[in-house]
Design a protein around this motif. Structure first.
Motif, PDB file in Angstrom:
ATOM      1  N   ASN A 134       0.821  -1.202   0.000  1.00  0.00           N
ATOM      2  CA  ASN A 134       0.000   0.000   0.000  1.00  0.00           C
ATOM      3  C   ASN A 134       0.863   1.264   0.000  1.00  0.00           C
ATOM      4  O   ASN A 134       0.560   2.230  -0.699  1.00  0.00           O
ATOM      5  N   VAL A 135       1.939   1.260   0.775  1.00  0.00           N
ATOM      6  CA  VAL A 135       2.857   2.416   0.777  1.00  0.00           C
ATOM      7  C   VAL A 135       3.438   2.616  -0.618  1.00  0.00           C
ATOM      8  O   VAL A 135       3.510   3.746  -1.119  1.00  0.00           O
ATOM      9  N   PHE A 136       3.832   1.525  -1.259  1.00  0.00           N
ATOM     10  CA  PHE A 136       4.385   1.622  -2.605  1.00  0.00           C
ATOM     11  C   PHE A 136       3.357   2.202  -3.574  1.00  0.00           C
ATOM     12  O   PHE A 136       3.680   3.076  -4.383  1.00  0.00           O
ATOM     13  N   ILE A 137       2.108   1.735  -3.497  1.00  0.00           N
ATOM     14  CA  ILE A 137       1.069   2.227  -4.407  1.00  0.00           C
ATOM     15  C   ILE A 137       0.786   3.700  -4.157  1.00  0.00           C
ATOM     16  O   ILE A 137       0.676   4.491  -5.102  1.00  0.00           O
ATOM     17  N   VAL A 138       0.691   4.108  -2.890  1.00  0.00           N
ATOM     18  CA  VAL A 138       0.437   5.521  -2.571  1.00  0.00           C
ATOM     19  C   VAL A 138       1.584   6.385  -3.085  1.00  0.00           C
ATOM     20  O   VAL A 138       1.364   7.430  -3.712  1.00  0.00           O
ATOM     21  N   ALA A 139       2.817   5.950  -2.847  1.00  0.00           N
ATOM     22  CA  ALA A 139       3.978   6.709  -3.321  1.00  0.00           C
ATOM     23  C   ALA A 139       3.993   6.766  -4.849  1.00  0.00           C
ATOM     24  O   ALA A 139       4.271   7.813  -5.442  1.00  0.00           O
ATOM     25  N   TYR A 140       3.672   5.653  -5.486  1.00  0.00           N
ATOM     26  CA  TYR A 140       3.654   5.623  -6.940  1.00  0.00           C
ATOM     27  C   TYR A 140       2.583   6.542  -7.510  1.00  0.00           C
ATOM     28  O   TYR A 140       2.820   7.257  -8.486  1.00  0.00           O
ATOM     29  N   MET A 141       1.400   6.529  -6.903  1.00  0.00           N
ATOM     30  CA  MET A 141       0.331   7.401  -7.388  1.00  0.00           C
ATOM     31  C   MET A 141       0.708   8.868  -7.215  1.00  0.00           C
ATOM     32  O   MET A 141       0.427   9.700  -8.085  1.00  0.00           O
ATOM     33  N   ALA A 142       1.354   9.208  -6.104  1.00  0.00           N
ATOM     34  CA  ALA A 142       1.826  10.585  -5.895  1.00  0.00           C
ATOM     35  C   ALA A 142       2.845  10.950  -6.969  1.00  0.00           C
ATOM     36  O   ALA A 142       2.801  12.050  -7.540  1.00  0.00           O
ATOM     37  N   TYR A 143       3.748  10.027  -7.266  1.00  0.00           N
ATOM     38  CA  TYR A 143       4.747  10.258  -8.315  1.00  0.00           C
ATOM     39  C   TYR A 143       4.072  10.464  -9.674  1.00  0.00           C
ATOM     40  O   TYR A 143       4.428  11.378 -10.421  1.00  0.00           O
ATOM     41  N   ALA A 144       3.100   9.620  -9.996  1.00  0.00           N
ATOM     42  CA  ALA A 144       2.413   9.722 -11.290  1.00  0.00           C
ATOM     43  C   ALA A 144       1.687  11.058 -11.415  1.00  0.00           C
ATOM     44  O   ALA A 144       1.742  11.708 -12.459  1.00  0.00           O
ATOM     45  N   LEU A 145       1.020  11.474 -10.355  1.00  0.00           N
ATOM     46  CA  LEU A 145       0.303  12.756 -10.392  1.00  0.00           C
ATOM     47  C   LEU A 145       1.276  13.925 -10.476  1.00  0.00           C
ATOM     48  O   LEU A 145       1.035  14.888 -11.211  1.00  0.00           O
ATOM     49  N   TYR A 146       2.390  13.855  -9.742  1.00  0.00           N
ATOM     50  CA  TYR A 146       3.404  14.899  -9.810  1.00  0.00           C
ATOM     51  C   TYR A 146       3.984  14.973 -11.216  1.00  0.00           C
ATOM     52  O   TYR A 146       4.136  16.060 -11.777  1.00  0.00           O
ATOM     53  N   ASN A 147       4.270  13.836 -11.789  1.00  0.00           N
ATOM     54  CA  ASN A 147       4.836  13.777 -13.132  1.00  0.00           C
ATOM     55  C   ASN A 147       3.856  14.344 -14.158  1.00  0.00           C
ATOM     56  O   ASN A 147       4.250  15.042 -15.093  1.00  0.00           O
ATOM     57  N   GLU A 148       2.578  14.073 -13.972  1.00  0.00           N
ATOM     58  CA  GLU A 148       1.564  14.589 -14.884  1.00  0.00           C
ATOM     59  C   GLU A 148       1.458  16.115 -14.799  1.00  0.00           C
ATOM     60  O   GLU A 148       1.364  16.803 -15.809  1.00  0.00           O
ATOM     61  N   ARG A 149       1.494  16.635 -13.577  1.00  0.00           N
ATOM     62  CA  ARG A 149       1.455  18.102 -13.404  1.00  0.00           C
ATOM     63  C   ARG A 149       2.673  18.752 -14.047  1.00  0.00           C
ATOM     64  O   ARG A 149       2.571  19.798 -14.677  1.00  0.00           O
ATOM     65  N   LYS A 150       3.810  18.121 -13.862  1.00  0.00           N
ATOM     66  CA  LYS A 150       5.064  18.639 -14.428  1.00  0.00           C
ATOM     67  C   LYS A 150       4.962  18.678 -15.968  1.00  0.00           C
ATOM     68  O   LYS A 150       5.342  19.664 -16.579  1.00  0.00           O
ATOM     69  N   MET A 151       4.404  17.634 -16.557  1.00  0.00           N
ATOM     70  CA  MET A 151       4.245  17.589 -18.007  1.00  0.00           C
ATOM     71  C   MET A 151       3.255  18.672 -18.479  1.00  0.00           C
ATOM     72  O   MET A 151       3.479  19.287 -19.516  1.00  0.00           O
ATOM     73  N   GLN A 152       2.202  18.897 -17.700  1.00  0.00           N
ATOM     74  CA  GLN A 152       1.225  19.925 -18.073  1.00  0.00           C
ATOM     75  C   GLN A 152       1.882  21.305 -18.049  1.00  0.00           C
ATOM     76  O   GLN A 152       1.625  22.136 -18.912  1.00  0.00           O
ATOM     77  N   ARG A 153       2.706  21.575 -17.030  1.00  0.00           N
ATOM     78  CA  ARG A 153       3.380  22.872 -16.948  1.00  0.00           C
ATOM     79  C   ARG A 153       4.343  23.066 -18.113  1.00  0.00           C
ATOM     80  O   ARG A 153       4.432  24.162 -18.665  1.00  0.00           O
ATOM     81  N   GLU A 154       5.045  22.007 -18.517  1.00  0.00           N
ATOM     82  CA  GLU A 154       5.982  22.111 -19.629  1.00  0.00           C
ATOM     83  C   GLU A 154       5.254  22.359 -20.946  1.00  0.00           C
ATOM     84  O   GLU A 154       5.755  23.083 -21.798  1.00  0.00           O
ATOM     85  N   HIS A 155       4.086  21.780 -21.104  1.00  0.00           N
ATOM     86  CA  HIS A 155       3.318  21.986 -22.337  1.00  0.00           C
ATOM     87  C   HIS A 155       2.689  23.383 -22.394  1.00  0.00           C
ATOM     88  O   HIS A 155       2.432  23.898 -23.469  1.00  0.00           O
ATOM     89  N   SER A 156       2.418  23.962 -21.238  1.00  0.00           N
ATOM     90  CA  SER A 156       1.783  25.280 -21.228  1.00  0.00           C
ATOM     91  C   SER A 156       2.783  26.405 -21.470  1.00  0.00           C
ATOM     92  O   SER A 156       2.398  27.523 -21.739  1.00  0.00           O
ATOM     93  N   LEU A 157       4.053  26.106 -21.388  1.00  0.00           N
ATOM     94  CA  LEU A 157       5.072  27.156 -21.619  1.00  0.00           C
ATOM     95  C   LEU A 157       5.315  27.393 -23.043  1.00  0.00           C
ATOM     96  O   LEU A 157       5.297  27.085 -24.012  1.00  0.00           O
TER      97      LEU A 157
END
Length: 157
Positions: A134-157
């Motif tokens: 469960n810790v691994f899944i929670v950490a992974y989901m946080a990573y995936a969401l962070y990575n997605e936000r980062k990609m959105q910011r890069e595309h908006s520039l």
């Protein structure tokens, strides 16, 4: 991005397995409604060659004795609802829907305090394994969401 998608699909498969298992439990409870649960529990204990007066078998028999048809029905409905939630989450993760990523993060994180409590007061190998998955899944989901936000910011520039 490929690694993130494969990880989301792995979590989706895990959630689908939980949903299917819950669905099977719900159907099993539905089928068993109307049966003498105490007698069934005593038969199970007997077939496993366990002492019915032993600590765990007696707890099992006592718990089965308290299962009325109404309780079995409520448990079956609860299992069905849980199954639908897990299967919808699995579908959304497989499709890469962001709201299911958030849902997986939050629903996984909600269990962590209870799992920590269980590990402290009722330590067993299964509980420890579930906690780390469960810790691994929670950490992974946080990573995936962070990575997605980062990609959105890069595309908006």
């Amino acid at each position: 991005m490929k690694v993130v998608k494969k990880g989301l699909r792995a979590v989706a498969v895990l959630e689908a397995c939980k949903g299917i298992a819950s669905l099977l439990v719900g159907f099993g409870l539905h089928v068993l409604a109307g049966h003498n649960m105490r007698q069934l529990a005593e038969n199970i204990v007997s077939r496993l060659h366990l002492n019915p007066a032993g600590h765990l078998p007696s707890i099992f028999i006592h718990a089965a004795s308290g299962l009325t048809d109404a309780r079995m029905g409520l448990l079956a409905i609860g299992a069905l609802v849980y199954s639908v939630i897990r299967l919808v989450e699995a579908y959304g993760l497989w499709q890469g829907l962001v709201w299911t990523e958030w849902f997986a993060l939050v629903s996984g994180a909600i269990y962590l305090p209870f799992e920590i409590y269980e590990m402290i007061f009722h330590t067993n190998l299964l509980g420890i394994g579930v906690f780390f998955i469960n810790v691994f899944i929670v950490a992974y989901m946080a990573y995936a969401l962070y990575n997605e936000r980062k990609m959105q910011r890069e595309h908006s520039l």
